[in-house]
Design a protein around this motif. Structure first.
Motif, PDB file in Angstrom:
ATOM      1  N   PRO A 119     -39.354 -31.219  18.102  1.00 38.75           N
ATOM      2  CA  PRO A 119     -39.009 -29.516  18.452  1.00 38.75           C
ATOM      3  C   PRO A 119     -39.774 -29.116  19.822  1.00 38.75           C
ATOM      4  O   PRO A 119     -40.746 -29.417  20.012  1.00 38.75           O
ATOM      5  CB  PRO A 119     -39.509 -28.886  17.417  1.00 38.75           C
ATOM      6  N   ILE A 120     -39.033 -28.518  20.629  1.00 45.07           N
ATOM      7  CA  ILE A 120     -39.511 -27.736  21.943  1.00 45.07           C
ATOM      8  C   ILE A 120     -39.769 -26.502  21.754  1.00 45.07           C
ATOM      9  O   ILE A 120     -38.847 -25.743  21.140  1.00 45.07           O
ATOM     10  CB  ILE A 120     -38.598 -28.271  23.035  1.00 45.07           C
ATOM     11  N   ARG A 121     -40.940 -25.843  21.805  1.00 43.03           N
ATOM     12  CA  ARG A 121     -41.188 -24.449  21.463  1.00 43.03           C
ATOM     13  C   ARG A 121     -41.599 -23.911  23.049  1.00 43.03           C
ATOM     14  O   ARG A 121     -42.424 -24.390  23.702  1.00 43.03           O
ATOM     15  CB  ARG A 121     -41.839 -24.186  20.373  1.00 43.03           C
ATOM     16  N   THR A 122     -41.322 -22.461  22.926  1.00 41.14           N
ATOM     17  CA  THR A 122     -42.212 -21.678  24.027  1.00 41.14           C
ATOM     18  C   THR A 122     -42.640 -20.318  23.188  1.00 41.14           C
ATOM     19  O   THR A 122     -42.020 -20.039  22.509  1.00 41.14           O
ATOM     20  CB  THR A 122     -41.445 -21.671  25.261  1.00 41.14           C
ATOM     21  N   THR A 123     -43.381 -19.603  23.838  1.00 37.98           N
ATOM     22  CA  THR A 123     -43.495 -18.337  23.445  1.00 37.98           C
ATOM     23  C   THR A 123     -42.851 -17.300  24.150  1.00 37.98           C
ATOM     24  O   THR A 123     -42.201 -17.314  25.302  1.00 37.98           O
ATOM     25  CB  THR A 123     -45.005 -18.031  23.489  1.00 37.98           C
ATOM     26  N   ILE A 124     -42.706 -16.157  23.655  1.00 39.77           N
ATOM     27  CA  ILE A 124     -41.879 -15.059  24.107  1.00 39.77           C
ATOM     28  C   ILE A 124     -42.467 -14.369  25.410  1.00 39.77           C
ATOM     29  O   ILE A 124     -41.870 -14.228  26.214  1.00 39.77           O
ATOM     30  CB  ILE A 124     -41.946 -14.023  23.246  1.00 39.77           C
ATOM     31  N   THR A 125     -43.611 -14.374  25.273  1.00 42.07           N
ATOM     32  CA  THR A 125     -44.499 -14.028  26.685  1.00 42.07           C
ATOM     33  C   THR A 125     -44.074 -15.166  27.815  1.00 42.07           C
ATOM     34  O   THR A 125     -43.921 -14.574  28.892  1.00 42.07           O
ATOM     35  CB  THR A 125     -46.024 -14.020  26.587  1.00 42.07           C
ATOM     36  N   ASP A 126     -44.323 -16.339  27.561  1.00 44.16           N
ATOM     37  CA  ASP A 126     -43.906 -17.593  28.487  1.00 44.16           C
ATOM     38  C   ASP A 126     -42.479 -17.111  29.010  1.00 44.16           C
ATOM     39  O   ASP A 126     -41.913 -17.580  30.154  1.00 44.16           O
ATOM     40  CB  ASP A 126     -44.105 -18.837  28.168  1.00 44.16           C
ATOM     41  N   MET A 127     -41.299 -17.031  28.077  1.00 45.11           N
ATOM     42  CA  MET A 127     -40.126 -16.943  28.455  1.00 45.11           C
ATOM     43  C   MET A 127     -40.141 -15.760  29.379  1.00 45.11           C
ATOM     44  O   MET A 127     -39.015 -16.095  30.540  1.00 45.11           O
ATOM     45  CB  MET A 127     -39.481 -16.634  27.218  1.00 45.11           C
ATOM     46  N   GLY A 128     -40.841 -14.504  29.299  1.00 47.13           N
ATOM     47  CA  GLY A 128     -40.729 -13.511  30.133  1.00 47.13           C
ATOM     48  C   GLY A 128     -39.349 -12.635  30.011  1.00 47.13           C
ATOM     49  O   GLY A 128     -38.648 -12.954  29.346  1.00 47.13           O
ATOM     50  N   PRO A 129     -39.460 -11.312  30.283  1.00 49.75           N
ATOM     51  CA  PRO A 129     -38.289 -10.307  30.113  1.00 49.75           C
ATOM     52  C   PRO A 129     -37.178 -10.654  30.851  1.00 49.75           C
ATOM     53  O   PRO A 129     -36.132 -10.244  30.300  1.00 49.75           O
ATOM     54  CB  PRO A 129     -38.983  -8.985  30.697  1.00 49.75           C
ATOM     55  N   LEU A 130     -37.059 -11.286  32.239  1.00 55.22           N
ATOM     56  CA  LEU A 130     -35.930 -11.653  32.890  1.00 55.22           C
ATOM     57  C   LEU A 130     -34.948 -12.566  32.226  1.00 55.22           C
ATOM     58  O   LEU A 130     -33.827 -12.232  31.790  1.00 55.22           O
ATOM     59  CB  LEU A 130     -36.200 -11.996  34.408  1.00 55.22           C
ATOM     60  N   LEU A 131     -35.579 -13.766  31.598  1.00 59.77           N
ATOM     61  CA  LEU A 131     -35.041 -14.745  31.000  1.00 59.77           C
ATOM     62  C   LEU A 131     -34.563 -14.431  29.743  1.00 59.77           C
ATOM     63  O   LEU A 131     -33.464 -14.630  29.337  1.00 59.77           O
ATOM     64  CB  LEU A 131     -35.639 -16.143  31.063  1.00 59.77           C
ATOM     65  N   LEU A 132     -35.376 -13.723  28.891  1.00 56.45           N
ATOM     66  CA  LEU A 132     -35.058 -13.245  27.734  1.00 56.45           C
ATOM     67  C   LEU A 132     -33.804 -12.247  27.654  1.00 56.45           C
ATOM     68  O   LEU A 132     -33.131 -12.258  26.741  1.00 56.45           O
ATOM     69  CB  LEU A 132     -36.333 -12.617  26.834  1.00 56.45           C
ATOM     70  N   ALA A 133     -33.774 -11.261  28.761  1.00 55.97           N
ATOM     71  CA  ALA A 133     -32.844 -10.282  28.845  1.00 55.97           C
ATOM     72  C   ALA A 133     -31.507 -11.031  29.048  1.00 55.97           C
ATOM     73  O   ALA A 133     -30.604 -10.747  28.480  1.00 55.97           O
ATOM     74  CB  ALA A 133     -33.072  -9.252  29.756  1.00 55.97           C
ATOM     75  N   ARG A 134     -31.308 -12.115  29.940  1.00 54.45           N
ATOM     76  CA  ARG A 134     -30.429 -13.109  30.156  1.00 54.45           C
ATOM     77  C   ARG A 134     -29.903 -13.578  28.690  1.00 54.45           C
ATOM     78  O   ARG A 134     -28.700 -13.762  28.427  1.00 54.45           O
ATOM     79  CB  ARG A 134     -30.770 -14.200  31.183  1.00 54.45           C
ATOM     80  N   LEU A 135     -30.849 -14.133  28.000  1.00 56.16           N
ATOM     81  CA  LEU A 135     -30.521 -14.601  26.755  1.00 56.16           C
ATOM     82  C   LEU A 135     -29.874 -13.978  25.665  1.00 56.16           C
ATOM     83  O   LEU A 135     -29.005 -14.066  24.863  1.00 56.16           O
ATOM     84  CB  LEU A 135     -31.961 -15.193  26.423  1.00 56.16           C
ATOM     85  N   LEU A 136     -30.411 -12.526  25.588  1.00 56.07           N
ATOM     86  CA  LEU A 136     -30.060 -11.420  24.864  1.00 56.07           C
ATOM     87  C   LEU A 136     -28.703 -10.841  25.247  1.00 56.07           C
ATOM     88  O   LEU A 136     -27.994 -10.104  24.443  1.00 56.07           O
ATOM     89  CB  LEU A 136     -30.755 -10.523  24.531  1.00 56.07           C
ATOM     90  N   GLY A 137     -28.537 -10.961  26.550  1.00 54.34           N
ATOM     91  CA  GLY A 137     -26.908 -10.178  27.231  1.00 54.34           C
ATOM     92  C   GLY A 137     -27.282  -8.828  27.289  1.00 54.34           C
ATOM     93  O   GLY A 137     -26.429  -8.175  27.143  1.00 54.34           O
ATOM     94  N   LEU A 138     -28.446  -8.430  27.626  1.00 50.17           N
ATOM     95  CA  LEU A 138     -28.699  -7.048  27.854  1.00 50.17           C
ATOM     96  C   LEU A 138     -28.277  -6.184  29.008  1.00 50.17           C
ATOM     97  O   LEU A 138     -28.057  -6.991  30.000  1.00 50.17           O
ATOM     98  CB  LEU A 138     -30.339  -6.681  27.785  1.00 50.17           C
ATOM     99  N   ASN A 139     -27.767  -5.029  29.125  1.00 51.97           N
ATOM    100  CA  ASN A 139     -27.508  -4.333  30.237  1.00 51.97           C
ATOM    101  C   ASN A 139     -28.895  -3.704  30.845  1.00 51.97           C
ATOM    102  O   ASN A 139     -29.907  -4.023  30.409  1.00 51.97           O
ATOM    103  CB  ASN A 139     -26.393  -3.175  29.936  1.00 51.97           C
ATOM    104  N   ASP A 140     -28.504  -3.088  32.140  1.00 52.41           N
ATOM    105  CA  ASP A 140     -29.848  -2.622  32.941  1.00 52.41           C
ATOM    106  C   ASP A 140     -30.559  -2.009  32.015  1.00 52.41           C
ATOM    107  O   ASP A 140     -31.950  -1.909  32.180  1.00 52.41           O
ATOM    108  CB  ASP A 140     -29.464  -1.966  34.111  1.00 52.41           C
ATOM    109  N   THR A 141     -30.235  -0.956  31.307  1.00 50.95           N
ATOM    110  CA  THR A 141     -31.022   0.173  30.547  1.00 50.95           C
ATOM    111  C   THR A 141     -31.956  -0.728  29.493  1.00 50.95           C
ATOM    112  O   THR A 141     -32.896  -0.590  29.314  1.00 50.95           O
ATOM    113  CB  THR A 141     -30.214   1.359  29.851  1.00 50.95           C
ATOM    114  N   GLN A 142     -31.192  -1.497  28.786  1.00 52.98           N
ATOM    115  CA  GLN A 142     -31.841  -2.201  27.733  1.00 52.98           C
ATOM    116  C   GLN A 142     -32.985  -3.185  28.364  1.00 52.98           C
ATOM    117  O   GLN A 142     -34.071  -3.179  27.693  1.00 52.98           O
ATOM    118  CB  GLN A 142     -30.733  -2.956  26.881  1.00 52.98           C
ATOM    119  N   GLU A 143     -32.591  -3.914  29.227  1.00 50.63           N
ATOM    120  CA  GLU A 143     -33.782  -4.641  30.077  1.00 50.63           C
ATOM    121  C   GLU A 143     -34.927  -3.887  30.487  1.00 50.63           C
ATOM    122  O   GLU A 143     -36.009  -4.264  30.442  1.00 50.63           O
ATOM    123  CB  GLU A 143     -33.050  -5.416  31.304  1.00 50.63           C
ATOM    124  N   GLY A 144     -34.575  -2.547  31.117  1.00 50.04           N
ATOM    125  CA  GLY A 144     -35.786  -1.565  31.278  1.00 50.04           C
ATOM    126  C   GLY A 144     -36.530  -1.489  30.215  1.00 50.04           C
ATOM    127  O   GLY A 144     -37.947  -1.474  30.372  1.00 50.04           O
TER     128      GLY A 144
END
Length: 529
Positions: A119-144
């Motif tokens: 298995p390959i794992r990483t932490t939420i912190t290491d993923m960061g908000p930019l890539l996580l927002a891309r993964l979740l498909g968030l709009n600008d407000t939700q990304e904020g």
């Protein structure tokens, strides 16, 4: 045929003016392999084999390789090839027969879901908000709002390791919304709810296995064997491809980690690692502009870290121009020009090569057979070679996938066996916020008990002063102002009825007296007459 410091790709054939034919080997210069590359072509034209022979060449030269196995075919790198007539004929035709050997590459299998590899794992912190927002498909407000969550976690010392940590933090933010909005900006309930729903969808797709510890150590992708060969890391991506956003985000994260963790090394005689992006169009489909810009930035700068990035896709139009311009080593398999977009792709592919007067590049792209490719690589000083129509050499490892038993044998002999196979769940945001919530509930219960005790004391004091007990109304049992108004209203109604009765009797008496007086007066008048 083979040359030191170069990876042999195949042989091109040139027709001389007198009609004779000469051949020359086509090579990729290892010192310029970190200038990135591109492998393109229609389905079934040989892209996977080109990726396979490049991987073999890098591994034999001591360069570790990471590649995603979308169809399962690249698992054959872990097993020696098998003699086949068409492979032998190809080797003989290109003058490679005396050098052609079958051998397996040193391989480590990885899998985000832990089913076909480590298995390959990483932490939420290491993923960061930019890539996580891309993964979740968030709009600008939700990304904020997600950025606020990461900032709050930093400020309050909360570790975000897995999905339950992030969910717990979002619940905490909702409870403290008014307080936090004043310090961090507006936090809407709707945005928090949307992020929570997207996290649930992500969890149902199996992504919760990707977040957590033990997190991947990038150096485990850069191993070499004792005999100096580079280890090939193969990511099982056949199941991962069912979640293309997760696949693209994972590859972006890995590339970003390499960029951030590796030191600058400048120009070397060979790369420290070569990274293959298969199905590269998934990386850029529907990607926001800021994400594409980040990819361009990483591709431009990661070269100085000694990492070569190679994109594999069907159509060169799948790669943005800003990235395409950074890819110096090209292998172009056949394209089919059935639609206007296909015709544009053929033109783009042909125009990006250094012209060869002996070839009509655009025509050749549409006419090549399986196993043929137009090849142009960087020569000294980074100048691209003239494009050549090349017969790609046959692979030394197995064509096609290995069996499940063979895969398991490779996993059991892996140098990272036992390092990542067990999940570690240490104290993080979820546990801390859960403990804080329990302490808050305990304090509130103690406060309510204290208030109840105070009311009981007040009741005893009242009974002591009056000699009899008074009703001890709880908060919910005290007469409300509205009920008191209804009581007063009823009293007023009873008093008005009594008064009305007394007034009626008085009117009756007065009426009777009046009639008697009138009769008396009239009687006296009559007698007087």
């Amino acid at each position: 045929m083979l040359q030191d410091g170069k990876v042999y790709l195949g042989t091109s054939f040139l027709t001389n003016a007198d009609g004779s034919e000469t051949s020359q080997g086509e090579y990729l210069n290892l010192a310029l392999a970190n200038r990135h590359g591109l492998i393109t072509g229609a389905t079934g034209t040989g892209k996977t084999v080109s990726l396979q022979i490049l991987t073999e060449g890098f591994s034999n030269a001591g360069v570790p390789v990471f590649c995603a196995d979308v169809k399962g075919d690249l698992s054959g790198l872990a097993a020696a090839g098998e003699p086949k007539d068409f492979l032998a004929k190809r080797a003989e035709k290109i003058g490679f027969a005396d050098k052609y050997v079958f051998e397996a590459m040193p391989t480590i299998f990885w899998d985000l879901f832990g089913e076909q590899g480590h298995p390959i794992r990483t932490t939420i912190t290491d993923m960061g908000p930019l890539l996580l927002a891309r993964l979740l498909g968030l709009n600008d407000t939700q990304e904020g709002v997600l950025n606020i969550a990461f900032k709050l976690a930093d400020d309050e010392g909360l570790l975000l390791l897995d999905l339950k940590d992030l969910r717990a933090l979002l619940v905490n933010m909702e409870e403290r919304r008014k307080e936090l909005s004043a310090a961090y900006g507006n936090i809407s309930t709707a945005s928090i709810g949307a992020i929570q729903r997207d996290l649930l969808v992500l969890e149902q797709q199996g992504a919760e296995q990707f977040f957590g510890e033990t997190a991947l150590n990038i150096l485990d992708l850069m191993r070499t064997t004792r005999d100096g060969r580079g280890v090939v890391s193969v990511l099982a991506a056949d199941k991962l491809m069912q979640s293309p956003r997760l696949y693209a985000t994972f590859l972006l994260w890995l590339l970003s980690e390499l960029f951030e963790e590796l030191p600058e090394v400048g120009d070397r005689d060979r790369p420290r690692l070569v990274f293959f992006f298969d199905e590269a169009h998934l990386l850029f489909d529907d990607a926001p502009k800021i994400l594409v810009e980040k990819v361009e930035q990483v591709v431009k700068l990661i070269r100085s870290k000694g990492v070569g990035v190679y994109f594999v896709t069907q159509n060169p139009l799948d790669v943005p121009d800003g990235v395409l311009s950074q890819l110096g080593n090209r292998v172009q398999h056949a394209l089919r020009a059935f639609t206007p977009r296909d015709q544009k792709a053929v033109k783009v592919a042909a125009d990006t090569f250094r012209p060869n007067p002996a070839l009509d590049t655009r025509q050749v792209i549409m006419e090549m057979g399986v196993g043929e490719a137009l090849v142009s690589t960087l020569m000294k000083k980074g100048v691209p070679s003239m494009v050549q129509q090349t017969l790609i050499r046959p692979p030394s490892s197995r064509l096609g996938p290995i069996s499940s038993a063979e895969r398991q044998a490779v996993i059991n002999n892996s140098p990272v066996l036992g390092v990542y196979d067990t999940v570690v769940d240490r104290e993080s945001a979820y546990e801390i916020l859960k403990e804080q919530a329990a302490e808050k509930a305990k304090r509130e219960a103690a406060q309510r008990a204290k208030e109840d005790k105070q009311r009981e004391e007040q009741g005893r004091m009242k009974r002591g002063r009056t000699g009899f007990s008074l009703p001890d109304f709880g908060r919910d049992d005290r007469p409300t102002r509205q009920s008191r108004r209804r009581t007063t209203s009823r009293r007023s109604n009873r008093q008005s009825v009594a008064e009305a009765a007394m007034k009626s009797v008085a009117r009756s008496v007065a009426t009777s007296l009046g009639k008697a007086l009138v009769r008396g007066i009239l009687g006296s008048l009559k007698s007087g007459r």
